[in-house]
Write a protein that holds these residues in place. Structure first.
Motif, PDB file in Angstrom:
ATOM      1  N   GLY A 245     -35.152   4.625  60.257  1.00  0.00           N
ATOM      2  CA  GLY A 245     -35.759   4.088  59.049  1.00  0.00           C
ATOM      3  C   GLY A 245     -36.378   5.117  58.142  1.00  0.00           C
ATOM      4  O   GLY A 245     -37.089   4.770  57.191  1.00  0.00           O
ATOM      5  N   PHE A 246     -36.101   6.403  58.400  1.00  0.00           N
ATOM      6  CA  PHE A 246     -36.668   7.463  57.576  1.00  0.00           C
ATOM      7  C   PHE A 246     -35.741   7.890  56.435  1.00  0.00           C
ATOM      8  O   PHE A 246     -36.100   8.756  55.629  1.00  0.00           O
ATOM      9  N   ALA A 247     -34.538   7.355  56.373  1.00  0.00           N
ATOM     10  CA  ALA A 247     -33.583   7.699  55.312  1.00  0.00           C
ATOM     11  C   ALA A 247     -32.959   6.433  54.770  1.00  0.00           C
ATOM     12  O   ALA A 247     -32.852   5.414  55.485  1.00  0.00           O
ATOM     13  N   MET A 248     -32.534   6.504  53.521  1.00  0.00           N
ATOM     14  CA  MET A 248     -31.917   5.361  52.871  1.00  0.00           C
ATOM     15  C   MET A 248     -30.396   5.430  53.036  1.00  0.00           C
ATOM     16  O   MET A 248     -29.819   6.507  53.222  1.00  0.00           O
ATOM     17  N   ARG A 249     -29.758   4.258  52.926  1.00  0.00           N
ATOM     18  CA  ARG A 249     -28.300   4.202  53.055  1.00  0.00           C
ATOM     19  C   ARG A 249     -27.604   4.977  51.951  1.00  0.00           C
ATOM     20  O   ARG A 249     -26.556   5.598  52.167  1.00  0.00           O
ATOM     21  N   ILE A 250     -28.208   5.016  50.771  1.00  0.00           N
ATOM     22  CA  ILE A 250     -27.582   5.751  49.664  1.00  0.00           C
ATOM     23  C   ILE A 250     -27.565   7.246  49.929  1.00  0.00           C
ATOM     24  O   ILE A 250     -26.639   7.963  49.547  1.00  0.00           O
ATOM     25  N   ASP A 251     -28.634   7.717  50.641  1.00  0.00           N
ATOM     26  CA  ASP A 251     -28.649   9.136  51.005  1.00  0.00           C
ATOM     27  C   ASP A 251     -27.551   9.446  52.018  1.00  0.00           C
ATOM     28  O   ASP A 251     -26.886  10.485  51.955  1.00  0.00           O
ATOM     29  N   LEU A 252     -27.367   8.532  52.963  1.00  0.00           N
ATOM     30  CA  LEU A 252     -26.314   8.715  53.953  1.00  0.00           C
ATOM     31  C   LEU A 252     -24.933   8.723  53.303  1.00  0.00           C
ATOM     32  O   LEU A 252     -24.075   9.542  53.645  1.00  0.00           O
ATOM     33  N   ALA A 253     -24.721   7.831  52.351  1.00  0.00           N
ATOM     34  CA  ALA A 253     -23.435   7.783  51.655  1.00  0.00           C
ATOM     35  C   ALA A 253     -23.190   9.057  50.852  1.00  0.00           C
ATOM     36  O   ALA A 253     -22.065   9.570  50.781  1.00  0.00           O
ATOM     37  N   ALA A 254     -24.227   9.585  50.231  1.00  0.00           N
ATOM     38  CA  ALA A 254     -24.075  10.823  49.460  1.00  0.00           C
ATOM     39  C   ALA A 254     -23.693  11.991  50.361  1.00  0.00           C
ATOM     40  O   ALA A 254     -22.863  12.830  50.000  1.00  0.00           O
ATOM     41  N   GLN A 255     -24.303  12.046  51.562  1.00  0.00           N
ATOM     42  CA  GLN A 255     -23.954  13.120  52.495  1.00  0.00           C
ATOM     43  C   GLN A 255     -22.535  12.957  53.007  1.00  0.00           C
ATOM     44  O   GLN A 255     -21.796  13.938  53.177  1.00  0.00           O
ATOM     45  N   GLU A 256     -22.108  11.732  53.256  1.00  0.00           N
ATOM     46  CA  GLU A 256     -20.730  11.493  53.676  1.00  0.00           C
ATOM     47  C   GLU A 256     -19.744  11.922  52.584  1.00  0.00           C
ATOM     48  O   GLU A 256     -18.686  12.500  52.884  1.00  0.00           O
ATOM     49  N   ALA A 257     -20.089  11.669  51.329  1.00  0.00           N
ATOM     50  CA  ALA A 257     -19.231  12.090  50.223  1.00  0.00           C
ATOM     51  C   ALA A 257     -19.188  13.613  50.122  1.00  0.00           C
ATOM     52  O   ALA A 257     -18.132  14.205  49.861  1.00  0.00           O
ATOM     53  N   ALA A 258     -20.335  14.268  50.339  1.00  0.00           N
ATOM     54  CA  ALA A 258     -20.366  15.732  50.278  1.00  0.00           C
ATOM     55  C   ALA A 258     -19.517  16.344  51.388  1.00  0.00           C
ATOM     56  O   ALA A 258     -18.819  17.340  51.182  1.00  0.00           O
ATOM     57  N   LEU A 259     -19.568  15.739  52.599  1.00  0.00           N
ATOM     58  CA  LEU A 259     -18.739  16.229  53.694  1.00  0.00           C
ATOM     59  C   LEU A 259     -17.259  16.045  53.387  1.00  0.00           C
ATOM     60  O   LEU A 259     -16.448  16.957  53.617  1.00  0.00           O
ATOM     61  N   ALA A 260     -16.913  14.882  52.850  1.00  0.00           N
ATOM     62  CA  ALA A 260     -15.514  14.634  52.505  1.00  0.00           C
ATOM     63  C   ALA A 260     -15.024  15.607  51.442  1.00  0.00           C
ATOM     64  O   ALA A 260     -13.884  16.083  51.489  1.00  0.00           O
ATOM     65  N   GLN A 261     -15.896  15.924  50.470  1.00  0.00           N
ATOM     66  CA  GLN A 261     -15.519  16.871  49.430  1.00  0.00           C
ATOM     67  C   GLN A 261     -15.276  18.263  50.015  1.00  0.00           C
ATOM     68  O   GLN A 261     -14.336  18.962  49.631  1.00  0.00           O
ATOM     69  N   ALA A 262     -16.123  18.672  50.953  1.00  0.00           N
ATOM     70  CA  ALA A 262     -15.940  19.975  51.592  1.00  0.00           C
ATOM     71  C   ALA A 262     -14.647  19.993  52.409  1.00  0.00           C
ATOM     72  O   ALA A 262     -13.914  20.987  52.424  1.00  0.00           O
ATOM     73  N   GLN A 263     -14.356  18.919  53.096  1.00  0.00           N
ATOM     74  CA  GLN A 263     -13.120  18.839  53.866  1.00  0.00           C
ATOM     75  C   GLN A 263     -11.891  18.847  52.962  1.00  0.00           C
ATOM     76  O   GLN A 263     -10.841  19.379  53.325  1.00  0.00           O
ATOM     77  N   THR A 264     -12.031  18.273  51.767  1.00  0.00           N
ATOM     78  CA  THR A 264     -10.911  18.257  50.814  1.00  0.00           C
ATOM     79  C   THR A 264     -10.577  19.660  50.311  1.00  0.00           C
ATOM     80  O   THR A 264      -9.431  19.938  49.949  1.00  0.00           O
ATOM     81  N   ALA A 265     -11.563  20.538  50.289  1.00  0.00           N
ATOM     82  CA  ALA A 265     -11.321  21.909  49.809  1.00  0.00           C
ATOM     83  C   ALA A 265     -10.528  22.737  50.800  1.00  0.00           C
ATOM     84  O   ALA A 265      -9.986  23.797  50.438  1.00  0.00           O
ATOM     85  N   LEU A 266     -10.420  22.273  52.039  1.00  0.00           N
ATOM     86  CA  LEU A 266      -9.747  23.076  53.059  1.00  0.00           C
ATOM     87  C   LEU A 266      -8.218  23.089  52.929  1.00  0.00           C
ATOM     88  O   LEU A 266      -7.606  24.170  53.005  1.00  0.00           O
ATOM     89  N   PRO A 267      -7.534  21.948  52.740  1.00  0.00           N
ATOM     90  CA  PRO A 267      -6.059  21.982  52.658  1.00  0.00           C
ATOM     91  C   PRO A 267      -5.499  22.888  51.570  1.00  0.00           C
ATOM     92  O   PRO A 267      -4.508  23.599  51.819  1.00  0.00           O
ATOM     93  N   PRO A 268      -6.066  22.933  50.342  1.00  0.00           N
ATOM     94  CA  PRO A 268      -5.515  23.870  49.346  1.00  0.00           C
ATOM     95  C   PRO A 268      -5.586  25.327  49.790  1.00  0.00           C
ATOM     96  O   PRO A 268      -4.668  26.111  49.523  1.00  0.00           O
ATOM     97  N   LEU A 269      -6.684  25.693  50.483  1.00  0.00           N
ATOM     98  CA  LEU A 269      -6.787  27.064  50.976  1.00  0.00           C
ATOM     99  C   LEU A 269      -5.739  27.337  52.056  1.00  0.00           C
ATOM    100  O   LEU A 269      -5.140  28.410  52.091  1.00  0.00           O
ATOM    101  N   GLN A 270      -5.518  26.361  52.914  1.00  0.00           N
ATOM    102  CA  GLN A 270      -4.496  26.524  53.954  1.00  0.00           C
ATOM    103  C   GLN A 270      -3.107  26.616  53.339  1.00  0.00           C
ATOM    104  O   GLN A 270      -2.259  27.377  53.815  1.00  0.00           O
ATOM    105  N   LYS A 271      -2.871  25.864  52.267  1.00  0.00           N
ATOM    106  CA  LYS A 271      -1.579  25.955  51.582  1.00  0.00           C
ATOM    107  C   LYS A 271      -1.393  27.343  50.969  1.00  0.00           C
ATOM    108  O   LYS A 271      -0.314  27.952  51.111  1.00  0.00           O
TER     109      LYS A 271
END
Length: 505
Positions: A245-271
């Motif tokens: 109960g120390f964090a809001m769901r919107i904060d969790l969603a923002a962190q999940e989006a940031a992780l997904a964005q970082a993961q998206t940057a990996l395939p172009p570098l591998q290509k």
């Protein structure tokens, strides 16, 4: 004929010795003066940074460039790759063949300095109608036989007749048309020689550049993976806080989006990494399914000292400038060829042979014959072809002179650009390292504060993003330093003149 030849040859020698090559005399262009790489003196030492590949580099004026400059990166795998590329890359084979062709054309043109000699032999079997056979119609042979001996009653006459001889043709190069043509072809051969040197330099630069690019991409992939791991850790912390109960769901969603964005940057570098690997294989003449060496930035050493040629030497060291000068020389000679085509020619032909009904009698008594013919030919009217060919050669000479000047200017610009890039990118790497260090400290402190509840998630997310950008910027700036060094060696001429198989300039 022997007596005539003995009198003719001295006359020909006198004509040739007195002849001249028409057309403009070629003069080697002088180096532009004064020439330098910048209006103000450049620093002699680049900025250093506390990171591998960030060492300060000293620019040593008037130091010669080693022919195998890539060995300064102290990578045995890189040295082997460049050596293999020189042996197996098809562009080298093509450039070598083009040079061999150009040399053979020069040798072929030089053959016109000498007389052409042709040998011929003709055998005939003849039937002469009996009604036409006369005692004197075919003549007495060297052995006394009369082929026209009348036959009673009249009957056809059968006989063999042989002709053998040598034909000699020669056109004295009175006005130097052939010498100018040889000069033009020799200049074009020089252009091909410098094109071959440029091929070696470009190939080595491309191999080293691709190896640096591969090492950079591996470092960027590693950095991105570290960022992903950090974001996954932050996400796990945020999930634990959300459950408590120390964090809001919107904060969790923002962190999940940031992780997904970082993961998206990996395939172009591998290509990009795989495409760079494909490029390296192609540069050494391999197919994409072949396996070969891999490269990391930590395995490449940045040369601490960089040779800096004097500005006046650039026009002698750059293969593109030397090739442009050779093309200028070829165009200059072609003007002489066009002028000589408008002047008289003095062809000389001679024949020596024998005729007989029997081969042994060809060069016996009565069989030999010879002719000697000299003449003068002068173009009188050719529909303006010769005049306009001369004007076209003059225009081509002006074009070659302008192209040479443009190549020289471009060469100095190229060196200046690489020097400025080396100095500026060294400053940029130093700034990138400082930025990364500061961003890392901020990120670590912010994450600890968030773990104990001193700051909210948005502050941590901002610190993460800043650190991520700083880390990737540092890795890219680190690789650029290596690329600048490669570009400088290439811009200064690559040291081709120090290779053992290269003839002195």
């Amino acid at each position: 004929m022997r007596g005539h030849c003995s009198r003719l040859l001295p006359a020909i020698c006198v004509v040739l010795s007195a002849s001249c090559a028409v057309g403009p005399t070629y003069h080697k262009p002088e180096a532009p003066a004064p020439a330098d790489y910048s209006p103000a003196p450049l620093p002699e030492v680049t900025t250093g940074a506390e990171v591998h590949g960030g060492e300060a580099q000293h620019l040593i004026s008037d130091r010669d460039i080693p022919s195998e400059w890539w060995q300064l990166f102290q990578s045995p795998a890189l040295n082997a790759l460049v050596a293999q590329a020189f042996k197996t890359n098809p562009t080298v084979t093509a450039a070598q063949a083009a040079l061999a062709q150009a040399k053979e054309l020069v040798r072929a043109q030089r053959g016109f300095y000498y007389p052409s000699v042709g040998a011929g032999f003709q055998a005939e079997r003849v039937k002469v109608a009996g009604n036409n056979t006369q005692s004197s119609s075919l003549g007495i042979q060297g052995n006394g036989e009369n082929l026209g001996q009348p036959l009673q009653p009249a009957a056809p006459l059968y006989y063999q007749f042989y002709t053998a001889g040598l034909t000699v043709g020669f056109v004295p190069d009175v006005f130097g048309a052939n010498r100018r043509q040889v000069e033009s072809l020799a200049a074009q051969a020089d252009a091909q020689r410098f094109a071959l040197e440029a091929t070696y330099i470009t190939l080595a630069s491309n191999v080293v550049g691709a190896a640096v690019q591969e090492a950079s991409l591996r470092a960027q992939i590693e950095a991105t993976q570290q960022i992903i791991a950090a974001k996954e850790k932050s996400l796990q912390i945020l999930r634990d806080q959300f459950q408590l109960g120390f964090a809001m769901r919107i904060d969790l969603a923002a962190q999940e989006a940031a992780l997904a964005q970082a993961q998206t940057a990996l395939p172009p570098l591998q290509k990009q990494l795989e495409q760079t690997r494909d490029l390296l294989r192609a540069l050494i003449g391999h197919l994409p399914n072949d396996a070969d060496e891999t490269f990391d930035l930590d395995a490449l050493q940045l040369p601490p000292e960089l040779p800096l040629s004097l500005p006046a030497k650039i026009i002698d060291q750059r293969p593109d400038v030397r090739a442009a000068e050779a093309q200028l020389r070829a165009a200059n000679a072609q003007v002489g060829v066009a002028v000589a085509a408008m002047l008289p020619q003095f062809p000389i032909t001679g024949t020596l042979g024998g005729n007989a009904a029997q081969i042994p009698l060809l060069f016996g008594s009565g069989g030999p014959f010879w002719t000697l013919v000299g003449g003068v030919t002068q173009p009188v009217f050719a529909g303006g072809t010769l005049l306009h060919t001369k004007r076209a050669a003059d225009a081509a000479l002006k074009q070659a002179a302008a192209q040479y000047q443009n190549t020289v200017i471009g060469a100095y610009q190229n060196v200046a650009d690489t020097l400025h890039a080396s100095l500026s990118d060294a400053d940029a790497l130093a700034g990138a390292v400082e930025t990364e260090n500061a961003a890392k400290v901020t990120y670590d402190l912010t994450r600890r504060q968030m773990e104990v509840g001193y700051v909210n998630y948005l502050i941590l997310l901002n610190a993460e993003t800043t650190y991520q950008q700083a880390l990737l910027a540092r890795v890219q700036a680190q690789a650029i330093r290596y690329g600048d060094t490669v570009a400088l060696f290439q811009a200064l001429g690559g040291g081709w003149w120090n290779r053992e198989q290269v003839v002195a300039r």
